[in-house]
Design an enzyme around this catalytic site. Structure first.
Site, short mmCIF file in Angstrom:
data_model
loop_
_atom_site.label_atom_id
_atom_site.label_comp_id
_atom_site.label_asym_id
_atom_site.label_seq_id
_atom_site.Cartn_x
_atom_site.Cartn_y
_atom_site.Cartn_z
CB THR A 176 18.22 69.12 109.53
OG1 THR A 176 17.63 68.47 108.43
CG2 THR A 176 17.11 69.66 110.41
CE1 TYR A 211 17.17 65.59 114.08
CE2 TYR A 211 16.31 65.58 111.84
CZ TYR A 211 17.34 65.82 112.74
OH TYR A 211 18.53 66.32 112.28
CE LYS A 215 19.24 68.52 115.05
NZ LYS A 215 20.51 68.72 115.73
CD GLU A 362 8.88 61.70 102.05
OE1 GLU A 362 9.70 62.40 102.64
OE2 GLU A 362 9.18 60.60 101.57
N1 USQ Z 1 13.74 57.23 101.69
C1 USQ Z 1 13.46 56.22 100.81
N2 USQ Z 1 13.83 54.95 101.14
C2 USQ Z 1 14.46 54.65 102.32
C3 USQ Z 1 14.75 55.70 103.21
C4 USQ Z 1 14.38 56.98 102.89
O1 USQ Z 1 12.89 56.43 99.72
O2 USQ Z 1 14.77 53.48 102.54
C5 USQ Z 1 13.36 58.63 101.36
C6 USQ Z 1 12.43 59.30 102.37
O3 USQ Z 1 11.07 59.04 102.08
C7 USQ Z 1 12.80 60.76 102.23
C8 USQ Z 1 14.26 60.74 101.77
O4 USQ Z 1 14.55 59.41 101.39
O5 USQ Z 1 12.05 61.35 101.21
C9 USQ Z 1 15.23 61.15 102.86
O6 USQ Z 1 15.06 60.32 104.00
P1 USQ Z 1 16.28 59.99 104.96
O7 USQ Z 1 15.87 58.97 105.95
O8 USQ Z 1 17.50 59.70 104.17
O9 USQ Z 1 16.57 61.42 105.62
P2 USQ Z 1 15.75 62.30 106.63
O10 USQ Z 1 14.69 61.55 107.35
O11 USQ Z 1 15.31 63.49 105.88
O12 USQ Z 1 16.83 62.68 107.74
C10 USQ Z 1 18.24 62.62 107.51
C11 USQ Z 1 18.96 62.50 108.85
C12 USQ Z 1 18.76 63.78 109.65
C13 USQ Z 1 19.19 64.97 108.84
C14 USQ Z 1 18.42 64.98 107.52
C15 USQ Z 1 18.88 66.06 106.58
O13 USQ Z 1 18.47 61.37 109.57
O14 USQ Z 1 19.51 63.71 110.86
O15 USQ Z 1 18.88 66.12 109.57
O16 USQ Z 1 18.68 63.75 106.82
S1 USQ Z 1 17.54 66.61 105.58
O17 USQ Z 1 16.84 65.47 105.01
O18 USQ Z 1 18.07 67.45 104.56
O19 USQ Z 1 16.64 67.30 106.47
#
Ligand code: USQ
Length: 402
Positions: A176, A211, A215, A362
């Site tokens: 990730t 999580y 990774k 964050e």
């Molecule tokens: N966010 C919002 N509103 C929501 C959901 C999320 O504003 O309803 C924000 C979060 O605060 C965060 C961002 O969107 O800043 C990304 O959150 P996310 O839930 O879309 O993604 P994340 O938790 O980072 O994890 C997801 C996948 C994970 C993968 C990762 C890639 O669940 O498996 O590894 O994306 S990355 O984010 O590039 O690490």
């Protein structure tokens, strides 16, 4: 360089039109086909990846233990899209090529070993994991037993099995972009940091959840084992994957899963699902966080390009060498969360959003710069496809929000 795995000779027909005359040219080409083990084959990425591999002529074995399905249902949600059972999917997959699946618990070394030895894969695409950052932050059980222990044990089992194999497969590990955290510097294409001009060390890990730490540990174990035992591995760091459209959409009778709940739904996917039922999109905090996002299609293309040597005159730059772990990012472009909400509102004018207190710790605001340039993306087209694809499943989504 020692190349291929299986050689197949095929006849290709090209057509030329000159002075109204149609010429047919038969050409002999060699295709390099591989046996690919896909772990987590029934998931959001696993199923469309399986389809793409079969379409390209590769043989696939999928393994899964249904962890995602069970965790989503324990969170009182379900995939918005209907998921065919394994037998129905197998029937569909077998129309495209050679496909087999097994229920395998990857934390069980013995079962995993037997499966891999009997299939003898050339590549292992390792997607199976507890994938949710917020889920890993619920309690000690979700953080350790379900996330870290599960993810790390599965990966380390794979590494030890690979070590003992005569014909060693290439490991492609779905990691990730979150291992970078929210850094102030630009992220290099190969994820490595220069040491006296030589690219050698992974850039510092700054994971932001249990999580993402799982990774990080997986990556460290892979890098170590690859160097120690001369394995071949690619660490594939993907951004937040979104969308439902792929180049195979027209062909797919059987849809991939689509999660939209608090734990397993990711940002843009959730926003569109919320807009579909007239629920306000939940923008955490100021919405100024920037993340790397990747379309489902780009993510699959990037994964498969590591295997597919047919379009590159056998000079695929993605092929790793023994003992040299390779790191690749998979991103379409970087977006602030507020920009995504704006894009959804352009496509669906009645969509609304609300700022809610960020349940995650964050940085409120960050820039994210990738050294590789963004890929062309029609974001509104992606959103509008996703919106239409989800409309038939409105009731299921509404049920979750009730
Ligand atoms: N966010 C919002 N509103 C929501 C959901 C999320 O504003 O309803 C924000 C979060 O605060 C965060 C961002 O969107 O800043 C990304 O959150 P996310 O839930 O879309 O993604 P994340 O938790 O980072 O994890 C997801 C996948 C994970 C993968 C990762 C890639 O669940 O498996 O590894 O994306 S990355 O984010 O590039 O690490």
């Amino acid at each position: 360089m020692v190349l291929p795995v299986v050689h197949v000779t095929q006849k290709l027909t090209s057509q030329y039109f000159a002075n109204g005359v149609r010429k047919v040219v038969i050409k002999e080409v060699k295709l390099y086909l591989s046996k690919v083990l896909v772990t987590g084959w029934s998931g959001y990425l696993g199923w469309p990846t399986t389809i793409r591999l079969l379409k390209l002529g590769h043989e696939v074995m999928g393994i899964d233990n249904n962890l995602r399905e069970n965790l989503v249902s324990m969170s009182s949600s379900e995939s918005a899209t209907p998921i065919d059972d394994e037998k129905t999917r197998k029937k569909f997959a077998n129309k495209l090529g050679k496909f087999e699946y097994r229920r395998v618990e990857m934390t069980n070394y013995y079962d995993l070993h037997q499966t891999i030895e009997s299939f003898e894969p050339d590549y292992i695409i390792h997607l199976a994991a507890q994938p949710s950052a917020p889920y890993s932050m619920i309690n000690n059980f979700s953080a350790y037993s379900v996330t870290q222990e599960n993810n790390n044990r599965s990966t380390i089992n794979l590494l030890w099995i690979m070590k003992g194999m005569k014909k060693k497969p290439v490991l492609i590990f779905a990691s990730t972009m979150g291992v970078y955290g929210q850094p102030e510097y630009s992220i290099p294409f190969d994820g490595m940091m220069a040491n006296n001009g030589k690219l050698e060390y992974p850039i510092p890990y700054m994971a932001g959840s249990f999580y993402h730490i799982s990774k990080t540990v997986d990556e460290q174990n892979i890098i170590f084992a690859t160097k120690q035992w001369g394995l071949k591995s690619v660490i594939f760091r993907q951004g937040v994957v979104f969308g439902l459209w792929t180049n195979d959409t027209e062909l797919m009778e059987s849809m991939t899963r689509f999660d939209f709940d608090t734990y397993f739904g990711t940002a843009l996917n959730r926003f569109v699902a919320q807009a579909v039922i007239g629920q306000k999109m939940t923008l955490y905090g100021k919405g100024k966080q920037t993340r790397g996002f990747v379309t489902l299609e780009h993510c699959i293309q990037d994964l498969v390009s590591i295997i597919d040597r047919n379009n590159m005159q056998n000079l695929n730059p993605n092929q790793p060498e023994e003992g040299k772990p390779m790191i690749r990012n998979s991103v379409t472009d970087c977006f602030g969360l507020d920009k995504l909400v704006e894009a959804v509102m352009k496509v669906i004018p009645e969509a609304e959003f609300t700022h809610i207190e960020n349940p995650r710790k964050e940085k409120e605001e960050n820039d994210l710069v990738m050294e590789e340039s963004p890929r062309p993306l029609d974001l509104q087209k992606e959103i509008s496809y996703l919106y239409s694809a989800l409309v038939p499943f409105r009731e299921k989504i509404r049920k979750y929000y009730r």
